[in-house]
Enzyme design. Structure first.
Site, PDB file in Angstrom:
ATOM      1  CG  HIS A 195      -6.446   3.924   2.088  1.00  0.00           C
ATOM      2  ND1 HIS A 195      -5.213   3.352   1.999  1.00  0.00           N
ATOM      3  CD2 HIS A 195      -6.965   3.465   3.256  1.00  0.00           C
ATOM      4  CE1 HIS A 195      -4.969   2.608   3.052  1.00  0.00           C
ATOM      5  NE2 HIS A 195      -6.038   2.643   3.837  1.00  0.00           N
ATOM      6  CB  THR A 216      -0.948  -0.012   1.215  1.00  0.00           C
ATOM      7  OG1 THR A 216      -1.802  -1.145   1.062  1.00  0.00           O
ATOM      8  CG2 THR A 216      -1.791   1.250   1.276  1.00  0.00           C
ATOM      9  CE  LYS A 272      -5.977  -1.273  -1.025  1.00  0.00           C
ATOM     10  NZ  LYS A 272      -6.030  -0.190  -0.040  1.00  0.00           N
TER      11      LYS A 272
HETATM   12  C1  LIG Z   1     -12.374   0.096   7.606  1.00  0.00           C
HETATM   13  C2  LIG Z   1     -11.322   0.123   6.546  1.00  0.00           C
HETATM   14  C3  LIG Z   1     -10.020  -0.233   6.865  1.00  0.00           C
HETATM   15  C4  LIG Z   1      -9.042  -0.222   5.872  1.00  0.00           C
HETATM   16  N1  LIG Z   1      -7.773  -0.645   6.173  1.00  0.00           N
HETATM   17  C5  LIG Z   1      -6.861  -0.760   5.178  1.00  0.00           C
HETATM   18  C6  LIG Z   1      -5.602  -1.348   5.437  1.00  0.00           C
HETATM   19  O1  LIG Z   1      -5.299  -1.767   6.548  1.00  0.00           O
HETATM   20  N2  LIG Z   1      -4.730  -1.432   4.397  1.00  0.00           N
HETATM   21  C7  LIG Z   1      -5.026  -0.976   3.142  1.00  0.00           C
HETATM   22  O2  LIG Z   1      -4.200  -1.074   2.240  1.00  0.00           O
HETATM   23  N3  LIG Z   1      -6.224  -0.451   2.871  1.00  0.00           N
HETATM   24  C8  LIG Z   1      -7.151  -0.345   3.858  1.00  0.00           C
HETATM   25  N4  LIG Z   1      -8.388   0.155   3.575  1.00  0.00           N
HETATM   26  C9  LIG Z   1      -8.724   0.543   2.191  1.00  0.00           C
HETATM   27  C10 LIG Z   1      -9.294  -0.661   1.428  1.00  0.00           C
HETATM   28  O3  LIG Z   1      -8.304  -1.604   1.161  1.00  0.00           O
HETATM   29  C11 LIG Z   1      -9.912  -0.236   0.098  1.00  0.00           C
HETATM   30  O4  LIG Z   1      -8.983   0.539  -0.611  1.00  0.00           O
HETATM   31  C12 LIG Z   1     -11.205   0.541   0.265  1.00  0.00           C
HETATM   32  O5  LIG Z   1     -11.963   0.023   1.329  1.00  0.00           O
HETATM   33  C13 LIG Z   1     -12.026   0.459  -1.003  1.00  0.00           C
HETATM   34  O6  LIG Z   1     -13.181   1.216  -0.905  1.00  0.00           O
HETATM   35  P1  LIG Z   1     -14.624   0.626  -0.502  1.00  0.00           P
HETATM   36  O7  LIG Z   1     -14.594   0.428   0.976  1.00  0.00           O
HETATM   37  O8  LIG Z   1     -15.531   1.706  -0.924  1.00  0.00           O
HETATM   38  O9  LIG Z   1     -14.823  -0.673  -1.245  1.00  0.00           O
HETATM   39  C14 LIG Z   1      -9.373   0.186   4.545  1.00  0.00           C
HETATM   40  C15 LIG Z   1     -10.698   0.545   4.261  1.00  0.00           C
HETATM   41  C16 LIG Z   1     -11.662   0.511   5.245  1.00  0.00           C
HETATM   42  C17 LIG Z   1     -13.077   0.889   4.872  1.00  0.00           C
END
Ligand SMILES: Cc1cc2nc3c(=O)[nH]c(=O)nc-3n(C[C@H](O)[C@H](O)[C@H](O)COP(=O)(O)O)c2cc1C
Length: 381
Positions: A276, A156, A252
């Site tokens: 994100h 990421t 990512k």
């Molecule tokens: C509650 C939450 C925690 C997340 N934690 C991480 C993480 O630890 N690492 C990461 O690369 N992305 C994290 N993300 C981003 C997600 O990988 C992803 O990019 C995002 O949720 C996509 O959007 P969506 O929730 O609308 O599907 C997180 C997203 C959410 C909603």
């Protein structure tokens, strides 16, 4: 309510079953939440072309992402604190994904550890890496992911500094939760959630506690990120990571054509167009609006995946039409998990599959691999 029919139904249920601080951790974006909203809204602006009198039999949603077979081009995105939406959340979601035939990506900031998830799955899952200042710890995470048989590493790139999410600050978010009257009340009003949590020992960050040195404050994500995440991360580091890992690599958090070209130069296998989930740079464009430009810039050199705002199978189809080889869902599976545990993740995936299948048919296509921009009636991007 009848059985949930949409991701919105699962969100409604999750709000009632998960303590406020954890539900809102998922349902939030940074600052004004403008980018968070745009991710969803911009999908709605894309219109589909209705076709008739075409053979709709024998449809197929199967495809590949970085060479791995997938039942449909949807993976579970890495999400932190997932084991706080539901006890043992990462283990349950990984099992659901495996049974369904789509990739599960475990976050560095997960509650269940790499080893926990490996202990309940039989096929390889993917591991998401946050790059910390402590490179021994990073090396150790990579080695653990290798030992667990992970088949892709997702690095990421868009969270070396934490975007401010007001709700988390108001809620005093932490894992394990604090025992102030406010927090105790939030948990006491969610008895099913509490029962689950009492039945598991996994209540803090399983990949970190006991593995990272000098972790002085894990209770605050903000101070922990500021202390541990490496703000100097650069494309040069990807070379080192690639060498240590030696397997499939996904980058990512790319939202810009120039960055996408740089990602392709590293020799990575895929790039995820992502902001994100609107949790980092508020004011950045939606992922779907940037997808076509990035696809045009690097499609011939690297697979392009996308996440952010996907709430239905229609959104998956639109992303594929605009050139995404794969998509990821974050909140949709978290809402399913919070609402109904593993069954809720199964349901979230089934809902998306049904919507994707019916929409593809009504657009006159039988094979997801033949879907392209021609199925769109109106594409503002
Ligand atoms: C509650 C939450 C925690 C997340 N934690 C991480 C993480 O630890 N690492 C990461 O690369 N992305 C994290 N993300 C981003 C997600 O990988 C992803 O990019 C995002 O949720 C996509 O959007 P969506 O929730 O609308 O599907 C997180 C997203 C959410 C909603």
């Amino acid at each position: 309510m009848t059985a949930p029919l949409t991701i919105a139904d699962l969100k409604w249920l999750a709000r009632r079953r998960v303590p406020k601080m954890f539900f809102e951790y998922a349902d939030s974006g940074s600052w004004t939440e403008g980018t968070y909203r745009a991710n969803e809204d911009d999908f709605a602006a894309i219109k589909l072309r209705q076709r008739v009198m075409v053979d709709m039999t024998n449809r197929s949603l199967t495809s590949t992402m970085i060479g791995h077979d997938v039942a449909m081009p949807v993976a579970l995105a890495p999400t932190g604190f997932t084991g706080m939406q539901h006890a043992d959340g990462e283990m349950l979601a990984a099992k659901a994904a495996e049974e369904f035939g789509v990739p599960f990506t475990l976050s560095t900031m997960s509650i269940c550890s790499i080893e926990d998830v490996a202990s309940v799955t039989t096929k390889p899952f993917w591991f998401q890496l946050y790059v910390m200042r402590d490179r021994d710890f990073v090396q150790n995470l990579i080695d653990r992911a290798k030992r667990a048989g992970c088949s892709a590493l997702v690095v990421t790139a868009d969270l070396q500094i934490l975007g401010q999410r007001h709700k988390d600050i108001h809620n005093g978010l932490s894992a394990p939760p604090k025992f102030t009257p406010k927090h105790v009340w939030q948990m006491a009003t969610r008895p099913q959630w509490c029962l689950g949590m009492l039945g598991t020992k996994r209540r803090t960050f399983g990949n970190i506690v006991g593995h990272a040195k000098n972790v002085s404050d894990l209770s605050s994500l903000g101070s922990w990120t500021a202390e541990q995440f490496d703000p100097r991360l650069s494309w040069k580091d990807i070379e080192w990571i690639k060498q240590q890992w030696g397997g499939k690599l996904i980058i990512k958090g790319v939202l810009d054509e120039e960055d996408a070209r740089a990602a392709a130069d590293t020799g990575a296998d895929a790039v995820i167009v992502s902001n994100h989930g609107g949790r980092q740079l508020d004011g950045a464009p939606s992922s779907i609006s940037m997808l076509p430009k990035i696809v045009d810039a690097v499609r011939d050199r690297i697979e392009v995946h996308v996440d952010g705002g996907i709430r239905s199978g229609q959104d998956v189809l639109k992303a594929v039409a605009l050139g995404a080889r794969g998509t990821y869902i974050g909140r949709p599976f978290l809402y399913g998990l919070g609402a109904m545990g593993k069954e809720g993740v199964d349901l979230a995936l089934s809902i998306l599959r049904k919507e994707l299948d019916v929409t593809m048919a009504l657009c006159g296509k039988r094979d997801i691999q033949t879907v392209d921009r021609s199925i769109l009636a109106h594409n503002p991007y």
